[in-house]
Design a protein around this motif. Structure first.
Motif, mmCIF file in Angstrom:
data_model
loop_
_atom_site.group_PDB
_atom_site.id
_atom_site.type_symbol
_atom_site.label_atom_id
_atom_site.label_comp_id
_atom_site.label_asym_id
_atom_site.label_seq_id
_atom_site.Cartn_x
_atom_site.Cartn_y
_atom_site.Cartn_z
ATOM 1 N N ASP A 161 0.844 -1.201 0.000
ATOM 2 C CA ASP A 161 0.000 0.000 0.000
ATOM 3 C C ASP A 161 0.876 1.247 0.000
ATOM 4 N N PHE A 162 0.465 2.245 -0.784
ATOM 5 C CA PHE A 162 1.151 3.538 -0.845
ATOM 6 C C PHE A 162 0.088 4.621 -0.677
ATOM 7 N N PHE A 163 0.332 5.572 0.217
ATOM 8 C CA PHE A 163 -0.711 6.543 0.521
ATOM 9 C C PHE A 163 -0.122 7.923 0.776
ATOM 10 N N TYR A 164 -0.995 8.940 0.652
ATOM 11 C CA TYR A 164 -0.591 10.324 0.886
ATOM 12 C C TYR A 164 -1.694 11.006 1.681
ATOM 13 N N ASP A 165 -1.342 11.500 2.885
ATOM 14 C CA ASP A 165 -2.269 12.246 3.728
ATOM 15 C C ASP A 165 -2.021 13.735 3.529
ATOM 16 N N PHE A 166 -3.093 14.496 3.315
ATOM 17 C CA PHE A 166 -2.941 15.911 2.981
ATOM 18 C C PHE A 166 -2.908 16.823 4.211
ATOM 19 N N ASP B 256 -11.416 18.040 8.998
ATOM 20 C CA ASP B 256 -11.473 16.998 7.973
ATOM 21 C C ASP B 256 -10.079 16.654 7.471
ATOM 22 N N GLY B 257 -9.988 15.461 6.926
ATOM 23 C CA GLY B 257 -8.725 14.977 6.386
ATOM 24 C C GLY B 257 -8.961 14.245 5.077
ATOM 25 N N ASN B 258 -8.044 14.435 4.130
ATOM 26 C CA ASN B 258 -8.135 13.801 2.826
ATOM 27 C C ASN B 258 -6.923 12.906 2.618
ATOM 28 N N ARG B 259 -7.162 11.782 1.940
ATOM 29 C CA ARG B 259 -6.108 10.789 1.743
ATOM 30 C C ARG B 259 -6.345 10.090 0.417
ATOM 31 N N ILE B 260 -5.283 9.789 -0.282
ATOM 32 C CA ILE B 260 -5.338 8.942 -1.470
ATOM 33 C C ILE B 260 -4.436 7.741 -1.231
ATOM 34 N N GLN B 261 -4.856 6.601 -1.788
ATOM 35 C CA GLN B 261 -4.120 5.366 -1.532
ATOM 36 C C GLN B 261 -4.185 4.491 -2.762
ATOM 37 N N GLU C 268 -17.227 10.767 10.546
ATOM 38 C CA GLU C 268 -17.758 10.465 9.214
ATOM 39 C C GLU C 268 -16.614 10.057 8.295
ATOM 40 N N THR C 269 -16.882 9.149 7.382
ATOM 41 C CA THR C 269 -15.903 8.774 6.354
ATOM 42 C C THR C 269 -16.598 8.545 5.026
ATOM 43 N N ILE C 270 -15.853 8.775 3.946
ATOM 44 C CA ILE C 270 -16.288 8.447 2.589
ATOM 45 C C ILE C 270 -15.126 7.743 1.898
ATOM 46 N N HIS C 271 -15.383 6.589 1.323
ATOM 47 C CA HIS C 271 -14.381 5.840 0.559
ATOM 48 C C HIS C 271 -14.873 5.720 -0.887
ATOM 49 N N VAL C 272 -14.072 6.173 -1.830
ATOM 50 C CA VAL C 272 -14.365 6.016 -3.256
ATOM 51 C C VAL C 272 -13.213 5.227 -3.862
ATOM 52 N N ASN C 273 -13.503 4.072 -4.465
ATOM 53 C CA ASN C 273 -12.407 3.206 -4.888
ATOM 54 C C ASN C 273 -12.676 2.528 -6.222
ATOM 55 N N ALA C 274 -11.609 2.015 -6.789
ATOM 56 C CA ALA C 274 -11.668 1.252 -8.042
ATOM 57 C C ALA C 274 -10.683 0.098 -7.945
ATOM 58 N N PHE C 275 -11.098 -1.064 -8.458
ATOM 59 C CA PHE C 275 -10.270 -2.267 -8.435
ATOM 60 C C PHE C 275 -10.126 -2.806 -9.860
ATOM 61 N N TYR C 276 -8.888 -3.142 -10.212
ATOM 62 C CA TYR C 276 -8.598 -3.707 -11.533
ATOM 63 C C TYR C 276 -7.966 -5.079 -11.355
ATOM 64 N N LYS C 277 -8.608 -6.110 -11.879
ATOM 65 C CA LYS C 277 -8.112 -7.478 -11.781
ATOM 66 C C LYS C 277 -7.179 -7.743 -12.959
ATOM 67 N N THR D 62 -4.405 -8.029 -8.200
ATOM 68 C CA THR D 62 -5.378 -6.940 -8.237
ATOM 69 C C THR D 62 -4.679 -5.621 -7.931
ATOM 70 N N LEU D 63 -4.937 -4.610 -8.758
ATOM 71 C CA LEU D 63 -4.453 -3.249 -8.535
ATOM 72 C C LEU D 63 -5.643 -2.383 -8.126
ATOM 73 N N SER D 64 -5.426 -1.454 -7.195
ATOM 74 C CA SER D 64 -6.552 -0.679 -6.681
ATOM 75 C C SER D 64 -6.126 0.736 -6.322
ATOM 76 N N ALA D 65 -7.119 1.624 -6.263
ATOM 77 C CA ALA D 65 -6.890 3.012 -5.883
ATOM 78 C C ALA D 65 -8.107 3.504 -5.116
ATOM 79 N N GLU D 66 -7.862 4.439 -4.179
ATOM 80 C CA GLU D 66 -8.965 4.889 -3.323
ATOM 81 C C GLU D 66 -8.733 6.326 -2.861
ATOM 82 N N TYR D 67 -9.821 7.081 -2.833
ATOM 83 C CA TYR D 67 -9.835 8.398 -2.196
ATOM 84 C C TYR D 67 -10.636 8.267 -0.906
ATOM 85 N N ILE D 68 -10.093 8.791 0.201
ATOM 86 C CA ILE D 68 -10.728 8.656 1.508
ATOM 87 C C ILE D 68 -10.875 10.038 2.132
ATOM 88 N N TYR D 69 -12.095 10.335 2.558
ATOM 89 C CA TYR D 69 -12.376 11.587 3.255
ATOM 90 C C TYR D 69 -12.847 11.250 4.665
#
Length: 385
Positions: free
Chosen positions: A72-77, A373-378, A338-347, A353-360
């Motif tokens: 996993d690789f992520f960036y917290d803003f 609030d905090g924003n993160r991409i992974q 509160e949290t929101i996860h928006v993600n995509a998965f590629y098989k 499997t490769l994946s990406a996600e935006y987390i609020y």
């Protein structure tokens, strides 16, 4: 070539490559090791189980090795949330950042399942470990260790019977949305088939860390699942204490869950939890007792997913926790998460499997009246085996 044959061949090839570099200095030792390895490969090939029975066979017991390697690789803003998107640190001055990059392999795991026929039914075993030890270190940690007897009994550590596994939201990061129970505990569980697509289960469990109670927890759950619709209800009863044992309160909760597949590739599911002193069971980890009083909580998750093809799927999940009494963490105290996860998965392949996600994430502070609030991409790559 069968699965076991492939593993045996790879094992032999790897050993030949490694030992070959020291052949001149260690001829005798190398030859002995190669002879032993050839004998092992031949034994594995001779005793391999059928395709549906596991990777290996020892006597009448079949063994299946499973797990995955995940990077996993992520960036917290705004706030450094660590290896997991831990919303509880949002707003804390000590976690403030102008941007932090991180990476981890600690979600990687390995497990072993066994199956042995007997006069009282199929005896199963499971032992599963990951690398999420404490203090941010990549050390082995026990996840599951249990025995099953037929499809009725489970004895050992597994997900709490209170947790809705079949409607748990999908995420790239480890925890997923707030607003849902998440715990693995030692237990004795009995499951009964109530008819077509319906099961009932009840358990006696150890309480979770944070409840500070040595008394057992009782749970019960009923679930209907026909592959298109899922409806589940579960209940929990126990007690919680303060660390010093001076205050003890009843701990109880109910969870209602459901999902539907409204069209091809689509999935919509919801979970609702309500109870008293339940914070230690939830992702948000709110205090069970505050000021000598039991802390009531309501939690929600809502998720929608859609398959775009046989290789792509996308989803969005919302989670929320509302507490009556504030939990202090560091310098702040929250009642809402509160949290929101928006993600995509590629098989990419059957196993990769490769994946990406935006987390609020959002957390309030009852003392100042502010919301933070905090924003993160992974992004992640996961290889299953």
């Amino acid at each position: 070539m069968t699965k076991i044959g492939k593993k045996a061949t790879l094992l032999a090839a790897s050993a030949l490559c490694l030992t070959g570099t020291n052949a001149v200095a260690e001829d005798a030792q190398t030859q002995a090791e190669l002879d032993a390895l050839r004998a092992r490969v031949e034994a594995l090939e001779t005793n391999r189980a059928g395709p549906a029975n596991g990777d290996f066979r020892i006597g009448n017991t079949t063994l299946d090795v499973y797990g995955y390697v995940k990077a996993d690789f992520f960036y917290d803003f705004e706030f450094d949330q660590g290896d997991t998107a831990f919303v509880n640190v949002i707003g804390e001055p000590s976690a403030a950042t102008d941007g932090t990059f991180g990476a981890t392999i600690r979600q990687s795991r390995i497990g072993l399942r066994t199956s042995t026929p007997s006069g009282i039914g199929e005896i199963g075993g499971q032992l599963e470990l990951d690398l999420f030890a404490s203090n941010g270190t990549a050390e082995l940690r026990l996840r599951h260790a249990n025995i099953t007897i037929g499809d009725r009994w489970l004895i050992g550590q597994y997900w709490t019977n209170f947790q809705p596994l079949d409607t748990y939201p999908t995420s790239v990061e480890f925890n997923g949305p707030v607003g849902i129970a998440f715990a693995r505990v030692p237990q004795v569980r009995y499951t009964a088939n109530l008819g077509s697509n319906t099961v009932f289960s009840t358990s006696i469990e150890e309480n979770v860390s944070g409840s500070n109670s040595d008394d057992p927890v009782l749970t019960a759950a009923a679930e209907y699942n026909n592959g298109t619709y899922i409806a589940r209800a579960s209940a929990l009863y126990g007690n919680a204490q303060t660390i010093d044992g001076a205050t003890e309160v009843d701990q109880w909760g109910v969870t209602l869950s459901g999902s539907i597949r409204p069209w091809a590739g689509g999935l919509f599911q919801v979970n609702y939890i309500h109870g008293q002193a339940l914070g230690p069971y939830l992702i948000g980890l709110g205090d069970a007792i505050v000021g000598g009083e039991a802390n009531d909580v309501d939690g929600y998750t809502v998720e929608f997913r859609q398959d775009l093809s046989d290789k792509w799927n996308v989803g969005i999940a919302y989670g929320r926790e509302d507490y009556d009494l504030a939990t202090s963490t560091g310098t702040l105290a929250f009642t809402e998460l509160e949290t929101i996860h928006v993600n995509a998965f590629y098989k990419a392949t059957d196993n990769l499997t490769l994946s990406a996600e935006y987390i609020y994430g959002e957390r309030n502070d009852v003392n100042s009246g502010q919301d933070f609030d905090g924003n993160r991409i992974q992004v992640a790559a996961q290889l299953n085996f």
